[in-house]
Enzyme design. Structure first.
Site, PDB file in Angstrom:
ATOM      1  N   TYR A   1     -25.349   0.657  25.717  1.00  0.00           N
ATOM      2  CA  TYR A   1     -26.492   0.176  23.903  1.00  0.00           C
ATOM      3  C   TYR A   1     -27.175  -1.017  24.688  1.00  0.00           C
ATOM      4  CZ  TYR A   1     -22.175  -0.890  21.548  1.00  0.00           C
ATOM      5  OH  TYR A   1     -21.410  -1.562  20.905  1.00  0.00           O
ATOM      6  N   GLU A   2     -28.372  -0.911  23.226  1.00  0.00           N
ATOM      7  CA  GLU A   2     -29.080  -1.837  23.469  1.00  0.00           C
ATOM      8  C   GLU A   2     -30.027  -2.384  25.154  1.00  0.00           C
ATOM      9  OE1 GLU A   2     -29.281  -2.453  19.453  1.00  0.00           O
ATOM     10  OE2 GLU A   2     -30.146  -3.444  20.741  1.00  0.00           O
ATOM     11  N   GLY A   3     -30.087  -1.508  25.100  1.00  0.00           N
ATOM     12  CA  GLY A   3     -30.621  -1.778  27.147  1.00  0.00           C
ATOM     13  C   GLY A   3     -29.612  -1.467  28.076  1.00  0.00           C
TER      14      GLY A   3
ATOM     15  N   ARG B 276     -28.733  -8.017  21.774  1.00  0.00           N
ATOM     16  CA  ARG B 276     -28.268  -8.048  22.759  1.00  0.00           C
ATOM     17  C   ARG B 276     -27.275  -9.077  23.065  1.00  0.00           C
ATOM     18  NH1 ARG B 276     -34.326  -6.156  25.904  1.00  0.00           N
ATOM     19  NH2 ARG B 276     -34.010  -4.282  25.811  1.00  0.00           N
TER      20      ARG B 276
END
Lengths: 563, 563
Positions: free
Chosen positions: A421-423, A294
């Site tokens: 992406y990645e949350g 993140r």
């Protein structure tokens, strides 16, 4: 003028704004001396400028393609990746026991910043591998470590993360991929995964998939998920790529941007996998990897913003409409706020990296809490800022910005994924006001106390700017005290603007530090003034929104929304 | 669910928020009765939904292409354009003497809103023709009017605007295209023009170019520019397309979005042209056309935002992650603020259109000044909002938003141009604080007085919201008083945030009106609360930025910016 890695900018931040010195003073990172850092960043910058950046447009024009089940990379990517691997850049922060450099995340993040500006699509390949290395270091058995880590660290092999399924995106627990014991210690993994970044490629001799799947006795939801290593080619007794595993790339997605990064639909059909970590503890392992990922995705936003800024700055000097357009106040406003915001986001990301490093090196809970607090801010703010800056870059180019050949639009298209992406950034904001405030706001308060103390001390030197920063921090602190008393739904309803306000205040804090370090009248002080006078004031509106609560949003029914 | 034209939303605004009634009460627009408006909007909406919208994706996937010097339109565009032409929609606001409907701009703008949501790339074709009709109505000789207006109004022919040259974008006066008298009343026009929207197409039987060029005795700069009609096929004695003129499409641009709209590089090689209006007065004629075009470009942003909102709203109801994602507070926040902001921008645009209509119908200077004041706000805010909303639409789709097949990304790519063409949004902002404040801020003050008076009156019904709107308007008024005292450079340095603050306040004003009209507890009142509590507060930060002046931006030297 082609892309130039911002080596001196990063150096300045690590020297004066979020100093690396305390990290270098630890035993673990004693090697990261100023000279070493200088040499590393200079060398990485040179590679980014000379070898990586020239491939950026080719990746956009000639996307990776699927040929007889094998992904063929964009032109020049194989050679560019080889430079990354040979330079040892995949393993900057990896364990020296397996060939890594063992350097701080702050250095890794800095190199990822430069790589992202040079070619975001390509940078995803080593970035995913770094995430896998980290997960294996923390959770894998010694056998798996010995087999995979050296090859991943050297860049001979690459790694992927297989989480998402069509019905299971943010709700990872809804996944259906299964793992059945084969009776010999291995598992047969079956299921379909989507959005698998660099799910296959011809830059490396093997692709190692970390796959989330459910064991037969796995409970429903996230608690029943385990993690498996499922290599494309099963290593033979010498650890070399052997027979093909039962998995394949079904198709590649046609995307808005990062065309050079193959986004795969993967099918696992009883593929042989090895358990990584404890059964049913796959989510915890995934989270290890995700936190650094993140931060590094936030850094991707910063890298692209830097590249977009450089291109716009050059265009604004060359393009004459009456005068060079950089002399037009509104164009200058755009450029100055871009530069100011890039500095803010970069400082926040490096502060997060330094906190991570201090946490690793000292084991102190306060450093770990600070890193955890800063991670969602670095991710969401870095990427939102990156998208915004890329948009301003297009705007500065005028009509030429809308023409693909110019390259400004590619940055906008590429950057857009980083908020997702990645949350998604919404999930980052919920993480900030939820998990990261489980301490009652302690980590946030400690950081804000530092901001206020420094602002107070700065009153002697830069009274106006210092006063603005102090007032904003004070207001954010009051809002934080309010926030931690609210129920989750009200926090979530204000999460995104709260995160934005936090980033605005932190950005001002780091600008103030830079101004103090460089002195009154310096370029740093002038840039700080632009940020504090033009961008910081947004915190107040963001906090007002953050405090509006959930009720008004739900008063507006779904029916009302469609009418 | 495919795109559905927002007929009832527009009806509500024209009934209750920026009433069309005063326009219908004038002699000129007496035909625009409520029943007529209802019938027109319903019919246009049906066409947009059933015939135009289904071609949107085809235009994106299969861009217009150049084949042996002729532009071939995207699949389905010819048939879709035929529906627009046959419905008489090109000529909604055109002079009935030449076959137009003679209806108010408010109706035209409403139809353009729906057409833009259905297919922005295609809508540009009739939009440019509308601009040309207006320029000819105001400036052309009776012969040219009689020859061209009926065919343009019916959609048999289309029209283009040829301003830009490689060195002459915002600085139109730098153009080099020449017009030499042929001795027979016609002129030989020579030069190259770029960014010519729909510069050729196979939807019509002739393409009419309005070209800015310099006569031999034309002074340098904008004062020496004249306007010429240069048809692709020179009309024969019966007014039918005859011999080919000496002009050609050199190439088409490869663009970020609006792929279905051919953006041409045009070459005029001694092409036969007819002077439109007075010699050397071309810029004035161009400005006539440009003002309405600017409003309608603002409306393009709104139309695309509407389409993006509808798609995101549907996805958020269908997509389940734990619950349908519309139940997640952060997704709901995004949707609610999108809807609230679309309403604000649409109301501002329609207020501008109503002011234009009142100006035309009554000749009153105050109405004309109001239309002039609102034009740059409608353009810049409508398009900035459109880009933002399309971005939120992508974000709500998560990973699927980045996949081109979903269609959410197309809206973002398409919308991006609207902030650039017809005068960049920076130029709109400069127009607002410059030309539009040449009256010392009189038009702005008159409008803000209305906002404050209504907010005061609304205190009885909706005290909290009314108070917020009043305070914001008061603050904007004070800032306006300050602004008109500043020199131009300081105004320009704050122009973009000043415009944004103005739009924020106006949006709140119209939301308050809607809430009062629909009553407490209504969906309108709930949406107004979302806007006033979550978006309006941004005005304060924007005004703070607007007042920072030019000096800090120039203190930061070009060298500082590159370091």
């Amino acid at each position: 003028m082609p892309y130039r890695s911002p080596v001196s900018e990063i150096r300045f931040i690590l020297d004066h704004v979020v100093p690396l010195a305390p990290v270098s003073a630890t035993e673990r990172y004693a090697e990261a001396t100023p000279d070493m850092v200088e040499a590393i960043l200079t060398e990485a910058g040179r590679m980014c400028d000379e070898i990586i950046a020239p491939t950026n447009r080719d990746g956009d024009l000639t996307p990776a393609r699927l040929e007889n089940g094998v992904v063929r990379s964009s032109p020049g990517f194989k050679e560019a990746f080889a430079a990354i691997a040979e330079g040892g850049w995949v393993g900057i922060a990896a364990d020296p026991e397996y060939g890594g450099m063992g350097l701080p995340q702050a250095i890794n993040v800095s190199v990822n910043d430069m790589l992202s500006g040079a070619n975001l699509a390509l940078q995803l390949n080593p970035l995913l591998t770094q995430g896998q290395i980290e997960a294996l270091e923390s959770h894998a058995s010694d056998e798996i470590k010995a087999l995979y880590l050296p090859k991943l660290t050297s860049g001979e092999w690459s790694g992927t993360m297989n989480l998402t399924e069509p019905q299971a995106g943010s709700d990872v627990g809804a996944l259906r991929t299964k793992a059945e014991p084969n009776g010999d210690g291995t598992y047969a993994v079956s299921g379909q995964k989507i959005f698998i970044t660099w799910g296959d490629n011809d830059c490396v001799s093997n692709v190692c998939h970390l796959v989330l799947a459910r064991l037969p006795d796995g409970a429903p939801g996230t608690k029943g998920i385990s993690l498996f290593m499922v290599p494309k080619l099963i290593p033979d007794e010498n650890g070399n790529p052997g027979v093909a595993n039962s998995l394949k790339v079904v198709s590649l997605e046609h995307k808005l941007g990062i065309h050079g990064s193959p986004t795969c639909v993967m099918s696992f059909e009883g593929a042989t996998g090895w358990l990584v970590g404890e059964p049913h503890k796959g989510m915890a392992a995934m989270f290890t990897m995700m936190n650094n990922a993140r931060l590094n995705v936030g850094v991707q936003g910063i890298g692209v913003a830097e590249a977009a800024y450089q291109k716009a700055l050059e265009y604004a000097q060359d393009r004459v409409q009456f005068t060079p357009i950089i002399e037009h106040a509104d164009v200058r406003r755009m450029l100055a706020t871009m530069k100011a915001d890039i500095f803010a986001a970069r400082s926040i990301a490096l502060a997060c990296a330094v906190a991570l490093d201090m946490g690793h090196a000292t084991g102190e809970a306060d450093w770990k809490a600070r890193a955890a607090l800063l991670t969602p801010i670095a991710k969401a703010f870095g990427t939102d800022m990156g998208i915004w800056a890329a948009g301003e870059g297009v705007q500065i180019h005028g009509g030429m910005g809308f023409i693909e050949e110019t390259g400004a639009a590619q940055y906008l298209r590429d950057a857009r994924i980083t908020a997702i992406y990645e949350g998604t950034n919404g999930i980052q904001a919920m993480d900030l006001v939820g998990r990261k405030m489980m301490d009652g706001g302690k980590a946030a308060m400690a950081l804000l106390q530092e901001v206020e103390d420094e602002a107070k001390a700065a009153r002697a030197t830069l009274p106006d700017l210092a006063e603005d920063v102090w007032a904003a921090a004070e207001s954010l602190r009051e809002s934080t005290e309010w926030l931690v008393e609210q129920d989750m739904q009200d926090r979530f309803a204000g999460a995104a603007p709260y995160l934005r306000a936090f980033a605005r205040v932190l950005g001002a804090h780091y600008h103030l530090r830079a101004a103090i370090a460089a002195g009154e009248g310096s370029a740093r002080a002038k840039l700080a003034a632009v940020y504090i006078r033009r961008l910081l004031p947004q915190y107040a509106a963001a906090l007002a929104e953050a405090k509006d609560g959930a009720q008004p949003l739900y008063d507006l029914t779904v029916e009302d929304m469609g009418a």
